[in-house]
Design an enzyme around this catalytic site. Structure first.
Site: not given
Ligand code: NAP
Length: 430
Positions: A16, A131, A189, A192, A207, A304
């Protein structure tokens, strides 16, 4: 006149976060016009700053120290996209203490610590926008919090987890088992490697808690949500549902009845004619009912990078507008303290499939147990073999506790060889 710039400090640059940086870059001019200022991602905290990332930002923007982002006096808005409870919670609290507004997509945090975060936002006079925390790119929080404030929402029915909806769609359309559909979802994908949060309904429950809190103006936390996942749904359940004109979906359901709130996540049969029945694959949809507005459906991509980034950037623009005008957005809307109705007190319809001895009197004996527990039968039919019959029931709306007691009693009858399937039925006209 020089155009004003507001600086965004990003925590996280994964699926994201990286998409947010790209949207802010690609749509920079439109965003500047709409926000009344430029939005610039000034600093980004990640775990590994050395990792190459496909974003239009130089390496100097990255740090592994989130406090270096939050404490930087040039930062106006903190955007938390790390996920999970800690350190996200502590970092957001710090951001408020430093006078920053916060945008987050973190459902787990909101569903468990929403009150604490809103209190901190209020104390600091800052905005908290989220949001993207429910149903990714689908606008839902703001419609519920703002557009529908004149309505008395009675019920929300949602498909809010794309992974489980993908799995159930494959089971329905290809006759696959749960295990085969999960393996395919993992290969593509959609799921998980550890699918627990999705498959067991934890993600949907978080949610559901957020939606119930906003819709009914009362604090509902993830632990208040009754939760059943889809691992127990069989190919037979799906085939039986299809035969009777239903599809099986994992639903998040929030209801307000007699001043009490119920919130639950479980698989349920819904009629094929219901708008949620046509929500396939990884799509999400949320169905909202109110006495004046009638039925509304919000549909789209619930996850996504790009869809979720669209929602996050919308929040950033809103918060930026407030900073420019010196206003604050809508804060916590949990103004009531409504009791939570336990699962046994909820009401619904039920589907029950029994293998029974094929002899006279069995149907009457079974019907007696329904009747004594106050559960009335809407439909029943029987299919016989040599000495065994299958009895299928659909009940009228009944109390969950009364229905479960009936099932317990039926299991103990010698005439009942097996209770092969029990499913809730939702979405029928009351
Ligand atoms: N993915 C989706 O489709 C989606 C949809 C709706 C909501 N969300 C929400 O959006 C949020 C992010 O999701 P995501 O899918 O983008 O997660 P992600 O791909 O796992 O990315 C997490 C990011 O956080 C960084 N990070 C983790 N621990 C950290 C720390 N202690 N200090 C600094 N940075 C740290 C990671 O760094 P590195 O890159 O160096 O590992 C990575 O860049 C979550 O709350 C998720 O529930 C996601």
């Amino acid at each position: 006149m020089t155009e004003r710039t507001l600086n965004v400090g990003l925590l996280g640059c994964g699926t994201v976060g990286a998409a947010v940086i790209r949207v802010l870059h690609e749509h920079a001019d439109e965003i500047a016009q709409r926000a009344g200022c430029r939005l610039s991602v000034a600093r980004v905290a990640v775990r590994d700053p050395a990792r190459p990332r496909a974003v239009p930002l130089g390496p100097d923007a990255f740090t592994d120290d989130p406090l270096a982002v939050i404490d930087d006096p040039a930062i106006d808005i903190v955007c938390e996209l790390i996920g999970g409870v800690e350190p996200a919670r502590a970092l957001i609290l710090r951001a408020f203490a430093k006078g920053r507004s916060v945008v987050t997509a973190n459902k787990e945090l909101l569903a468990n610590h929403g009150q604490e975060l809103f209190e901190a936002a209020d104390a600091a006079g800052q905005d908290l926008y989220f949001e993207a925390s429910v149903a990714g790119g689908i606008p839902l929080i703001r419609p519920l919090k703002e557009s529908l404030t004149g309505e008395r929402i009675g019920r929300i029915l949602g498909i809010v987890n794309g992974t489980t909806n993908y799995i159930l769609t494959q089971m329905s359309e290809h006759g696959w088992s749960f295990e085969d559909a999960l393996t395919e979802a993992q290969r593509l994908g959609y799921a998980e490697a550890d699918p627990t949060a999705d498959v067991e309904g934890f993600d949907a429950a978080a949610k559901c808690a957020i939606l119930a809190s906003i819709a009914f103006n009362t604090r509902v936390v993830a632990g208040d949500v009754y939760r059943e996942g889809i691992a127990g749904v069989t190919a037979l359940d799906i085939a039986d549902a299809a035969r009777m004109g239903y599809v099986v979906k994992l639903l998040a359901i929030a209801e307000l009845e007699d001043g009490e709130v119920s919130a639950r996540v479980h698989p349920a049969m819904i009629p094929v004619s219901h708008p949620l029945a046509s929500v396939r694959d990884a799509f999400n949809a949320v169905f909202v009912e109110g006495p004046k507005v009638g039925q509304l459906m919000f549909y789209g991509r619930g996850a996504g990078g790009d869809p979720t980034a669209s929602a996050v950037v919308g929040d950033l623009v809103t918060v930026a507008r407030h900073r420019i005008s010196g206003a604050r957005g809508v804060g916590c809307t949990c103004t009531q303290d409504r009791p939570i109705r336990g699962m046994a007190g909820t009401r619904g319809q039920y589907y029950l499939n029994l293998h029974v001895e094929d002899r006279p009197g069995v149907l009457a004996e079974i019907a007696g147990h329904f009747g004594r527990n106050g559960v009335s039968i809407e439909r029943v039919w029987q299919e016989g073999t040599a000495d065994e019959a299958t009895l299928v029931f659909i009940t009228h709306r009944a109390r969950e506790g009364d229905f479960q007691k009936t099932v317990q009693e039926l299991r103990a009858l010698t005439a009942v060889r097996a209770v092969t399937s029990v499913l809730r039925v939702e979405g029928e006209e009351p």
